[in-house]
Scaffold this motif. Structure first.
Motif: not given
Length: 323
Positions: A152-180
């Motif tokens: 198991l390898k840790d991933v420490r990159n803010d830009d990448l982490i934002y895709l999986g854990s960040g929010d845009f307009l209070r909705i997870p970015v992950l969900v926005w990507i799936a919807a697109l």
């Protein structure tokens, strides 16, 4: 006498309509019933924190299921999607030092290569899809474990982490990507020549070949798209959990994806792709699992209920085909 005959025959007509309506819209009724039940009997179900968790958990399944729906639309199947996710996850830490864009591109290229192998084996070699993709179902995860040294390898990159854990307009970015991606796949299926060719191949491949459609090229492209979507789900999974574990990422997700597609009304015999139904199928299965967890039912019970739902969906689709 005629009135009596009409009275007797009316229930049979209504039953036939219900049977015809059920494969396409039954999943939405099931979701509505589950939502009503949870609102009434599950504490804090409507809390945004709970809804957010449900959306985050179902988003990768939706992304993988979209590709699976396209493959099933051609009367095929792809068992390698979980291994593709693991392969993408294993490659991310190796190339993250060159920048997040480079790491993402490498993981997507890996998906393209796996899709080309699967598509070539199916379209040109002539192997059955379940056999062709089974090889990479086993070998792909093995290769991912070799690449990651089984660690198991840790991933420490803010830009990448934002895709999986960040929010845009209070909705997870992950969900926005799936919807697109849902919108893109729906457009491709409904509005493009490629989409029409895909459905034609699933409906009647020999006739499609006689019509001059480049069947082999379309099939290869479908498997490439499916694998690329699995790669996207894999890198998003890494971004969400902030680590890469090739032994766990995407494990058995192919079963969840196939279930979502079947429950959503896409027939395993091909010729039709229900994109929104696939999304609804994934949401339904997520709601079933979440409901049982919230009410402290055993995981074994959850698995049995999921199995029953799958059997019902397959039976309903079979009844519709026979009619």
């Amino acid at each position: 006498m005629s009135e009596a005959t009409a009275t007797v025959s009316r229930p049979a007509i209504d039953l036939a309509r219900i049977k015809a309506w059920l494969p396409a819209y039954g999943v939405y009724v099931a979701i509505a019933l589950l939502l009503v039940y949870n609102v009434l009997f599950t504490p804090n179900f409507l809390a945004w924190s709970n809804l957010r968790i449900q959306l985050i958990q179902v988003a990768p399944i939706v992304i993988v299921a979209l590709g699976m729906a396209l493959v099933i639309g051609t009367e095929g199947i792809d068992l390698s999607v979980g291994s593709v996710m693991a392969l993408a996850a294993a490659l991310i830490p190796l190339y993250l030092g060159y920048g997040v864009i480079a790491a993402i591109l490498v993981s997507l290229v890996a998906g393209v290569l796996v899709g080309l192998i699967n598509g070539t084996l199916v379209a040109r070699v002539g192997l059955q899809p379940i056999v062709a993709t089974l090889a990479l179902f086993v070998g792909g995860r093995g290769l991912a474990l070799v690449i990651s040294d089984g660690q198991l390898k840790d991933v420490r990159n803010d830009d990448l982490i934002y895709l999986g854990s960040g929010d845009f307009l209070r909705i997870p970015v992950l969900v926005w990507i799936a919807a697109l991606l849902v919108l893109v796949v729906a457009f491709v299926v409904r509005r493009t020549v490629f989409g029409r060719r895909l459905l034609a191949i699933g409906g009647n491949r020999p006739a499609t070949e006689l019509a001059g459609v480049p069947v082999k090229r379309v099939l290869i492209t479908v498997y490439v798209v499916c694998s690329v979507l699995a790669s996207i789900a894999g890198l998003l999974a890494v971004a969400r959990i902030q680590s890469s574990d090739a032994s766990a990422v995407g494990l058995l997700i192919e079963l969840s994806a196939i279930t979502a597609v079947v429950v959503g009304g896409t027939p395993l015999t091909g010729g039709k792709v229900r994109v929104l139904g696939t999304v609804a199928g994934a949401l339904l299965m997520q709601l079933v699992v979440a409901t049982m967890i919230k009410h402290n039912l055993q995981p074994s019970t959850t698995e049995m209920v999921q199995a029953v739902i799958i059997l019902i969906a397959v039976y309903v689709a079979r009844e519709r085909k026979s009619r």
